[in-house]
Motif scaffolding. Structure first.
Motif, short mmCIF file in Angstrom:
data_model
loop_
_atom_site.label_atom_id
_atom_site.label_comp_id
_atom_site.label_asym_id
_atom_site.label_seq_id
_atom_site.Cartn_x
_atom_site.Cartn_y
_atom_site.Cartn_z
N THR A 145 -16.05 3.73 -2.78
CA THR A 145 -14.85 3.06 -3.14
C THR A 145 -13.48 3.60 -2.89
O THR A 145 -12.50 2.96 -2.50
N GLU A 146 -13.41 4.81 -3.05
CA GLU A 146 -12.07 5.56 -2.97
C GLU A 146 -11.78 5.65 -1.57
O GLU A 146 -10.54 5.05 -1.01
N ARG A 147 -12.56 5.55 -0.45
CA ARG A 147 -12.50 5.63 0.96
C ARG A 147 -11.97 4.21 1.25
O ARG A 147 -11.07 3.93 2.37
N ILE A 148 -12.66 3.17 0.86
CA ILE A 148 -12.34 1.65 1.09
C ILE A 148 -11.10 1.47 0.65
O ILE A 148 -10.24 0.66 1.29
N GLN A 149 -10.41 1.91 -0.33
CA GLN A 149 -9.05 1.74 -1.07
C GLN A 149 -7.96 2.19 -0.01
O GLN A 149 -6.99 1.80 0.08
N GLU A 150 -8.36 3.38 0.49
CA GLU A 150 -7.56 4.11 1.32
C GLU A 150 -7.36 3.10 2.58
O GLU A 150 -5.99 3.08 3.15
N TYR A 151 -8.31 2.52 3.02
CA TYR A 151 -8.27 1.60 4.20
C TYR A 151 -7.50 0.25 3.86
O TYR A 151 -6.60 -0.28 4.74
N ILE A 152 -7.79 -0.20 2.77
CA ILE A 152 -7.07 -1.41 2.26
C ILE A 152 -5.77 -1.23 2.21
O ILE A 152 -4.91 -1.91 2.61
N GLN A 153 -5.16 -0.02 1.74
CA GLN A 153 -3.92 0.32 1.62
C GLN A 153 -2.94 0.23 3.09
O GLN A 153 -2.04 -0.49 3.22
N LEU A 154 -3.74 0.70 4.13
CA LEU A 154 -3.40 0.43 5.33
C LEU A 154 -3.04 -1.02 5.83
O LEU A 154 -2.07 -1.34 6.40
N LEU A 155 -4.30 -1.46 5.67
CA LEU A 155 -4.28 -3.13 6.06
C LEU A 155 -3.13 -3.97 5.39
O LEU A 155 -2.57 -4.66 6.01
N LEU A 156 -3.20 -3.56 4.17
CA LEU A 156 -1.95 -4.52 3.43
C LEU A 156 -0.60 -4.10 4.04
O LEU A 156 0.28 -4.89 4.04
N ALA A 157 -0.49 -2.72 4.34
CA ALA A 157 0.76 -2.34 4.78
C ALA A 157 1.04 -2.96 6.14
O ALA A 157 2.12 -3.41 6.69
N TYR A 179 -17.53 -2.17 -8.76
CA TYR A 179 -16.90 -1.47 -7.83
C TYR A 179 -15.81 -2.35 -7.18
O TYR A 179 -14.65 -2.01 -7.03
N ILE A 180 -16.48 -3.48 -6.89
CA ILE A 180 -15.35 -4.53 -6.44
C ILE A 180 -14.36 -4.78 -7.41
O ILE A 180 -13.03 -5.03 -6.81
N ARG A 181 -14.59 -5.03 -8.76
CA ARG A 181 -13.65 -5.18 -9.56
C ARG A 181 -12.51 -4.24 -9.70
O ARG A 181 -11.33 -4.33 -9.93
N HIS A 182 -13.19 -2.89 -9.55
CA HIS A 182 -12.25 -1.76 -9.58
C HIS A 182 -11.16 -1.75 -8.65
O HIS A 182 -10.13 -1.49 -8.67
N ILE A 183 -11.82 -2.42 -7.15
CA ILE A 183 -10.74 -2.38 -6.01
C ILE A 183 -9.79 -3.66 -6.33
O ILE A 183 -8.66 -3.62 -6.28
#
Length: 340
Positions: free
Chosen positions: A172-184, A212-216
């Motif tokens: 989950t932590e790693r996926i969130q790092e990727y999402i931050q880049l995609l949103l940017a 875990y999806i809800r956490h994201i």
């Protein structure tokens, strides 16, 4: 959030039309005469494939190529890159001791992962403004399965829950790092792919995927992005859990797998859009344009009572899907008028 999928779908419905968005990344490779391997590793070719789809079909929402291996590859898992198929991650040995070392890896420096980010940047600055830019990430449970083996992950939901939770926290932590880049990079819709989770019971699904999806989604609540939960196969026993994970949409597989989309739409919360579910294989790949029109028209007729609906395919279309079938899909979707 600037504008939710629900509000966009309802606005279109009030105008007597539907949002139309087939998951058509791979056929774009065919349009430009390239290969999946090149497009997944060369962001210029990747963008050209997506641009060709947009120029030809003008969908309301477009995604890059669907690739479940990006995050696992960035974490060092052995990955196979066939010429004309999506990359895959074969099972190999894994132990929790690896997590300490893997936690030191900054996946945002991974060249292939950054290629997908660069593709999205090109989409954001170059595609027509009226088209929503989407991006895919793999789900926490599916990424855990890619790391330890999908069957082992399913077994761990019963026999080794502590290990699986540790791994899901990590993914989950790693996926969130990727999402931050995609949103940017300009992503307006993030579709979280959890195909492996279809093997779970509703209780296991809630514990090892939906929570875990809800956490994201909570972490990015004020990002302005829409989140979509996609799970392959027959998800009729799971869709209520999916819809309550803080997402703005659920993307579901075709009727061939057992998914009854009108039944799903009837029980969805008012802020969740249903996306789907024309068969990507039976109709789109193997049928004729007439078959495609018939299935699209039948689905649109069944979904007429439900404003919060986006016409799409049950999953990403195979590369060999006939272009004339995609054109028939779009034409039938655009021709729909609300005649109530």
């Amino acid at each position: 959030m600037a504008q939710t999928l629900a509000s966009l779908a309802e606005s279109a419905y009030s105008e007597g039309r539907r949002l139309v968005a087939p998951l058509a990344g791979f056929p774009g490779v065919e349009l430009i005469g390239s290969t999946i391997k090149i497009a997944q590793q060369n962001f210029g070719e990747h963008y050209k494939a997506i641009r060709a789809l947009v120029d030809d079909f003008h969908p309301d929402l477009v995604f890059p190529l669907m690739d479940l291996s990006v995050e696992a590859n960035a974490l060092g898992r052995f990955t196979v890159f066939p010429r004309d198929e999506s990359a895959t991650v074969p099972k190999e040995r894994f132990s929790l001791e690896e997590l300490e070392q893997l936690s030191q890896i900054n996946i945002t420096f991974d060249s292939r992962l950054m290629g997908f980010v660069e593709t999205l940047k090109l989409m954001s600055v170059s595609l027509p403004r009226g088209i929503l830019r989407g991006a895919y990430v793999v789900g926490p449970f599916t990424l855990a399965g890619l790391m330890m083996g999908a069957d082992d992950a399913v077994m761990a939901t019963v026999l080794d829950t502590d290990t699986l939770h540790r791994l899901c926290h990590f993914t989950t932590e790693r996926i969130q790092e990727y999402i931050q880049l995609l949103l940017a990079a300009g992503a307006q819709v993030i579709c979280i792919l959890e195909p492996s989770a279809v093997m779970l019971s509703p209780e296991q699904f809630s514990e090892f995927s939906a929570i875990y999806i809800r956490h994201i989604t909570t972490s990015f609540k004020y990002s302005g992005a829409n989140f979509v939960y996609h799970t392959c196969g027959n998800t009729m026993h799971l869709v209520d859990k999916m819809a309550r994970a803080g997402v703005q949409g659920v993307s579901l597989d075709s009727r061939d797998t057992g998914v009854d989309l009108p039944s799903v739409a009837a029980r969805m919360p008012e802020d969740v859009v249903v996306i789907g579910n024309v068969s990507p294989t039976a109709a789109m790949r193997s049928g004729t344009p007439r078959d495609v029109r018939r299935e699209v028209e039948a689905l649109l007729a069944q979904m007429r009572p439900y404003p919060r609906f986006v016409l799409s395919t049950g999953c990403d279309l195979p590369q060999e899907t006939p272009i004339e079938n995609i054109r028939a899909f779009m034409e039938a979707g655009r021709a729909w008028k609300d005649t109530r």
